[in-house]
Write a protein that holds these residues in place. Structure first.
Motif: not given
Length: 65
Positions: A1-9
């Motif tokens: 399973m691949t985890r995606s990273t989300v950048t939150v401003t």
């Protein structure tokens, strides 16, 4: 399973982060808050400084020079 990273401003900083972003001391941030020159939002016991408020303060300082 691949985890995606989300950048939150961030839309607001705590007092320490606001001071770091402006390269000034925490004491100076609190002085600006007390004098009404820097808007903040109180969330529970936390005081947050909206990014827009930092922008407003910077524009007022540049215009005052």
């Amino acid at each position: 399973m691949t985890r995606s990273t989300v950048t939150v401003t961030p839309v607001a900083y705590n007092v320490n982060e606001a001071a770091q972003s402006l390269r000034i001391s925490r004491d100076k941030i609190y002085e600006l808050i007390r004098s009404g020159r820097l808007r903040t939002v109180k969330v529970g016991r936390r005081r947050l400084v909206p990014v827009a408020a930092l922008d407003e303060w910077m524009r007022s300082e540049v215009g005052a020079s």
